[in-house]
Enzyme design. Structure first.
Site, PDB file in Angstrom:
ATOM      1  N   ASN A 132      13.013  24.618  45.924  1.00  0.00           N
ATOM      2  CA  ASN A 132      14.174  24.330  45.072  1.00  0.00           C
ATOM      3  C   ASN A 132      14.623  22.878  45.165  1.00  0.00           C
ATOM      4  O   ASN A 132      15.165  22.344  44.198  1.00  0.00           O
ATOM      5  CB  ASN A 132      15.323  25.277  45.468  1.00  0.00           C
ATOM      6  N   ALA A 133      14.415  22.225  46.336  1.00  0.00           N
ATOM      7  CA  ALA A 133      14.918  20.849  46.517  1.00  0.00           C
ATOM      8  C   ALA A 133      14.407  19.974  45.387  1.00  0.00           C
ATOM      9  O   ALA A 133      13.229  20.026  45.030  1.00  0.00           O
ATOM     10  CB  ALA A 133      14.459  20.298  47.866  1.00  0.00           C
ATOM     11  N   GLY A 134      15.308  19.187  44.800  1.00  0.00           N
ATOM     12  CA  GLY A 134      14.895  18.307  43.714  1.00  0.00           C
ATOM     13  C   GLY A 134      15.927  17.218  43.522  1.00  0.00           C
ATOM     14  O   GLY A 134      17.092  17.377  43.912  1.00  0.00           O
ATOM     15  N   ASP A 184      17.113  21.658  54.421  1.00  0.00           N
ATOM     16  CA  ASP A 184      17.675  20.543  53.641  1.00  0.00           C
ATOM     17  C   ASP A 184      17.610  19.295  54.507  1.00  0.00           C
ATOM     18  O   ASP A 184      17.256  19.371  55.696  1.00  0.00           O
ATOM     19  CB  ASP A 184      19.124  20.841  53.200  1.00  0.00           C
ATOM     20  N   ILE A 195      22.165  25.293  43.489  1.00  0.00           N
ATOM     21  CA  ILE A 195      21.275  26.401  43.154  1.00  0.00           C
ATOM     22  C   ILE A 195      20.585  26.944  44.407  1.00  0.00           C
ATOM     23  O   ILE A 195      20.447  28.161  44.576  1.00  0.00           O
ATOM     24  CB  ILE A 195      20.242  25.938  42.095  1.00  0.00           C
ATOM     25  N   TYR A 243      11.443  12.607  35.891  1.00  0.00           N
ATOM     26  CA  TYR A 243      11.837  13.996  36.186  1.00  0.00           C
ATOM     27  C   TYR A 243      10.982  14.976  35.360  1.00  0.00           C
ATOM     28  O   TYR A 243      10.482  15.981  35.876  1.00  0.00           O
ATOM     29  CB  TYR A 243      13.322  14.140  35.852  1.00  0.00           C
ATOM     30  N   THR A 293      26.310  22.566  38.270  1.00  0.00           N
ATOM     31  CA  THR A 293      26.199  22.213  39.700  1.00  0.00           C
ATOM     32  C   THR A 293      26.676  20.778  39.899  1.00  0.00           C
ATOM     33  O   THR A 293      26.973  20.070  38.936  1.00  0.00           O
ATOM     34  CB  THR A 293      24.730  22.278  40.205  1.00  0.00           C
ATOM     35  N   ALA A 300      11.633   2.145  29.758  1.00  0.00           N
ATOM     36  CA  ALA A 300      11.631   0.675  29.688  1.00  0.00           C
ATOM     37  C   ALA A 300      12.390   0.063  30.867  1.00  0.00           C
ATOM     38  O   ALA A 300      12.138  -1.080  31.237  1.00  0.00           O
ATOM     39  CB  ALA A 300      12.245   0.213  28.366  1.00  0.00           C
ATOM     40  N   ARG A 333      23.415  23.336  49.161  1.00  0.00           N
ATOM     41  CA  ARG A 333      24.436  23.456  48.105  1.00  0.00           C
ATOM     42  C   ARG A 333      23.772  23.913  46.802  1.00  0.00           C
ATOM     43  O   ARG A 333      22.559  24.126  46.748  1.00  0.00           O
ATOM     44  CB  ARG A 333      25.136  22.113  47.904  1.00  0.00           C
TER      45      ARG A 333
HETATM   46  P1  NAI Z   1      21.735  19.604  43.911  1.00  0.00           P
HETATM   47  O1  NAI Z   1      21.566  18.110  43.875  1.00  0.00           O
HETATM   48  O2  NAI Z   1      23.106  20.171  43.820  1.00  0.00           O
HETATM   49  O3  NAI Z   1      21.015  20.193  45.223  1.00  0.00           O
HETATM   50  C1  NAI Z   1      19.717  19.794  45.592  1.00  0.00           C
HETATM   51  C2  NAI Z   1      19.567  19.961  47.099  1.00  0.00           C
HETATM   52  O4  NAI Z   1      18.258  19.495  47.454  1.00  0.00           O
HETATM   53  C3  NAI Z   1      20.574  19.116  47.876  1.00  0.00           C
HETATM   54  O5  NAI Z   1      21.196  19.888  48.879  1.00  0.00           O
HETATM   55  C4  NAI Z   1      19.719  18.022  48.471  1.00  0.00           C
HETATM   56  O6  NAI Z   1      20.205  17.522  49.723  1.00  0.00           O
HETATM   57  C5  NAI Z   1      18.371  18.715  48.623  1.00  0.00           C
HETATM   58  N1  NAI Z   1      17.291  17.759  48.723  1.00  0.00           N
HETATM   59  C6  NAI Z   1      17.076  16.667  47.938  1.00  0.00           C
HETATM   60  N2  NAI Z   1      16.016  15.973  48.401  1.00  0.00           N
HETATM   61  C7  NAI Z   1      15.547  16.646  49.476  1.00  0.00           C
HETATM   62  C8  NAI Z   1      14.480  16.409  50.390  1.00  0.00           C
HETATM   63  N3  NAI Z   1      13.686  15.326  50.272  1.00  0.00           N
HETATM   64  N4  NAI Z   1      14.275  17.289  51.396  1.00  0.00           N
HETATM   65  C9  NAI Z   1      15.079  18.366  51.535  1.00  0.00           C
HETATM   66  N5  NAI Z   1      16.113  18.638  50.697  1.00  0.00           N
HETATM   67  C10 NAI Z   1      16.339  17.777  49.687  1.00  0.00           C
HETATM   68  O7  NAI Z   1      20.798  20.154  42.753  1.00  0.00           O
HETATM   69  P2  NAI Z   1      20.840  21.541  41.929  1.00  0.00           P
HETATM   70  O8  NAI Z   1      21.512  21.296  40.643  1.00  0.00           O
HETATM   71  O9  NAI Z   1      21.293  22.652  42.794  1.00  0.00           O
HETATM   72  O10 NAI Z   1      19.283  21.696  41.594  1.00  0.00           O
HETATM   73  C11 NAI Z   1      18.379  22.477  42.374  1.00  0.00           C
HETATM   74  C12 NAI Z   1      17.015  22.473  41.681  1.00  0.00           C
HETATM   75  O11 NAI Z   1      17.157  22.938  40.350  1.00  0.00           O
HETATM   76  C13 NAI Z   1      16.375  21.091  41.581  1.00  0.00           C
HETATM   77  O12 NAI Z   1      14.979  21.201  41.758  1.00  0.00           O
HETATM   78  C14 NAI Z   1      16.695  20.664  40.170  1.00  0.00           C
HETATM   79  O13 NAI Z   1      15.776  19.709  39.679  1.00  0.00           O
HETATM   80  C15 NAI Z   1      16.585  21.993  39.454  1.00  0.00           C
HETATM   81  N6  NAI Z   1      17.268  22.043  38.170  1.00  0.00           N
HETATM   82  C16 NAI Z   1      18.631  21.949  38.089  1.00  0.00           C
HETATM   83  C17 NAI Z   1      19.242  22.034  36.852  1.00  0.00           C
HETATM   84  C18 NAI Z   1      20.722  21.961  36.705  1.00  0.00           C
HETATM   85  O14 NAI Z   1      21.185  22.029  35.553  1.00  0.00           O
HETATM   86  N7  NAI Z   1      21.512  21.849  37.761  1.00  0.00           N
HETATM   87  C19 NAI Z   1      18.467  22.186  35.615  1.00  0.00           C
HETATM   88  C20 NAI Z   1      17.046  22.277  35.818  1.00  0.00           C
HETATM   89  C21 NAI Z   1      16.503  22.221  37.068  1.00  0.00           C
END
Ligand code: NAI
Length: 449
Positions: free
Chosen positions: A290-292, A240, A221, A355, A390, A300, A219
């Protein structure tokens, strides 16, 4: 997640009301559509007298892409973009003529216009006046970006000392900044470190023949990155967690790729990714980390579980996967690593020590990983998004979410496609000379650095 305010201030009666009340009116940004011309009008190429040769080379390259190039302002004409070439300036005095010339034509810059500088980095080896002139470009550009309206942006390409104005990554970065592919990139200076890289035969399919892996692609990004890499010609493997298996299969089908259900914190994640990708598609060229996850708490109140979970997914897993790829002997054909960092890892963000540490870690990791790949013509770089619409950011409470969304020069959040465009550029052959860098996709977020 949609931005209701952006819609309201741009439609019907609420648009008029917002105008009367003097409310900020973010402009819906123009994104890339396949087949779109690089720019929608003439491009003005200006420069310092000392940089005339480079300006000529840039004008010739633009002409080669069928861009309508102007070397002087024509009264009454509207410009899609200005390229300001300042590569050979040796004293801040040299800035006034070319920069004020840009000032003089700003009212003739079209909506969604682009300003791109070409300059060189200030280094401790420079004479003080040279370093001052070079660093001055940085301050000028970032300030100018904050003055532009109507969805226009200003960004810079910074050429390392041995890099010529027609090096593949200079032209690649110039194209990226001129195009709608960089709609949410603003106020950024991207360094080109070397003349490595190649220009693609087809700019609309630069990843033809390449095999890419995207983690966290079920899903948000990650899904947008998978879609775009496939559109750009790559065969895509999406990864994923098993819990997201159904959505992941949907993305894999959409991009005509394959899926691996895998928690990237597994000790053998890199080996499993390699085994699947090389087994099914014969090679592995591009890895997008990308996963995060987020587990926000003030320090605290931070628990061990929250700290460890974020560090494990956001940085430790990437380090382990990269090590397995690099020692496999299978990741050697101009490989690309693109990691998703965050502006929180640069400027910091209250409640995000875990983070911020993980994303700062990503930036350090790509810087140190890139040199390990140069022998194979490879690169490692990071993309640092600001506020992107997102599921992750939809969970932020209303007031801080609205604040984060508006606090950028473009007064809006970005879309997943904006991050995907930056990733696709860094994964492309033309970005081969960009090594260990961070490209922010944040609309020139006003908070912090
Ligand atoms: P999201 O939460 O919508 O999608 C993240 C995806 O990573 C999910 O499908 C999740 O199941 C997968 N995931 C999480 N842990 C995992 C694991 N251990 N193994 C495999 N897959 C795993 O997040 P979003 O917003 O799409 O973010 C994507 C990246 O962009 C992340 O690294 C996030 O930190 C970074 N980011 C997002 C921002 C935002 O404003 N949405 C801003 C800055 C960075």
């Amino acid at each position: 997640m949609s931005d209701t305010y952006l819609t309201l201030v741009n439609t019907g009666l609420t648009k008029k009301l917002a105008g009367r009340l003097g409310l900020p009116r973010p402009v819906p940004l123009l994104r890339h559509q396949p087949g779109q011309p690089l720019v929608a009008g003439p491009v003005l190429v200006l420069g310092s007298e000392s940089s005339a040769d480079d300006a000529k080379a840039v004008a010739a390259a633009l002409g080669g892409w069928a861009v309508d190039v102007r070397r002087d302002v024509v009264p009454g004409e509207t410009y899609a973009a200005v390229v300001l070439v300042l590569t050979e300036i040796a004293h801040p005095d040299e800035l006034s003529a070319p920069v004020l010339a840009v000032g003089g034509m700003l009212r003739s810059l079209a909506r969604h216009g682009r300003i791109v500088t070409l300059s060189r980095p200030a280094t401790p080896d420079d004479a003080p006046a040279v370093a001052a002139a070079r660093q001055a470009v940085d301050g000028m550009l970032r300030s100018l970006a904050k003055e532009l309206r109507g969805g226009s942006t200003a960004n810079g390409v910074v050429l390392a000392s041995e890099v010529g104005a027609q090096a593949p990554s200079v032209l690649g970065a110039l194209r990226f900044f001129l195009s709608t592919r960089s709609a949410f990139v603003d106020g950024q200076l991207l360094m080109v470190d070397s003349e490595a890289g190649t220009l693609p035969a087809d700019w609309d399919a630069p990843l033809t023949g390449r095999v890419a892996v995207v983690t966290g692609a079920a899903r948000g990004i990650g899904a947008a990155i998978a879609d775009l890499l496939a559109l750009d010609g790559a065969k895509v493997v999406v990864v994923d967690v098993p819990a997201a298996g159904e959505a992941l299969a949907g993305v894999a089908n959409r991009v005509r790729g394959t899926a691996v259900q895998l928690d990237i914190t597994a000790p053998d994640a890199g080996e499993r990714i390699l085994e699947h990708t090389v087994g099914r598609h014969g090679r592995l060229d591009i890895v997008v980390h990308n996963a995060g996850i987020l587990r926000d708490r003030l320090l605290a109140n931070m628990t061990q579980e929250r700290w460890d979970a974020v560090l494990a997914v956001n940085i430790a897993a990437q380090l382990r996967i990269n090590e397995q790829l690099l020692t496999s002997g299978e990741f050697t054909q101009a490989p690309r690593i693109v990691s998703i960092a965050s502006t929180s890892g640069i400027a910091g963000n209250r409640g995000q020590t875990n983070y911020g540490a993980s994303k700062g870690g990503v930036i350090g990791m790509v810087r140190a990983t890139a040199p390990l790949l140069t022998a194979y013509g490879g690169t490692a770089n990071a993309v640092a998004p600001g506020f992107i619409e997102t599921d992750m950011t939809a969970k932020i409470p209303f007031a801080p979410r609205e604040l984060a969304r508006r606090a950028s020069s473009l007064s809006q959040g970005g879309l997943p496609i904006d991050v995907a465009e930056a990733v696709a550029f860094l994964a492309s052959p033309a970005a081969g000379g960009i090594v260990g860098r961070v490209l922010r996709v944040c609309g020139q977020n006003l908070v912090g650095a």
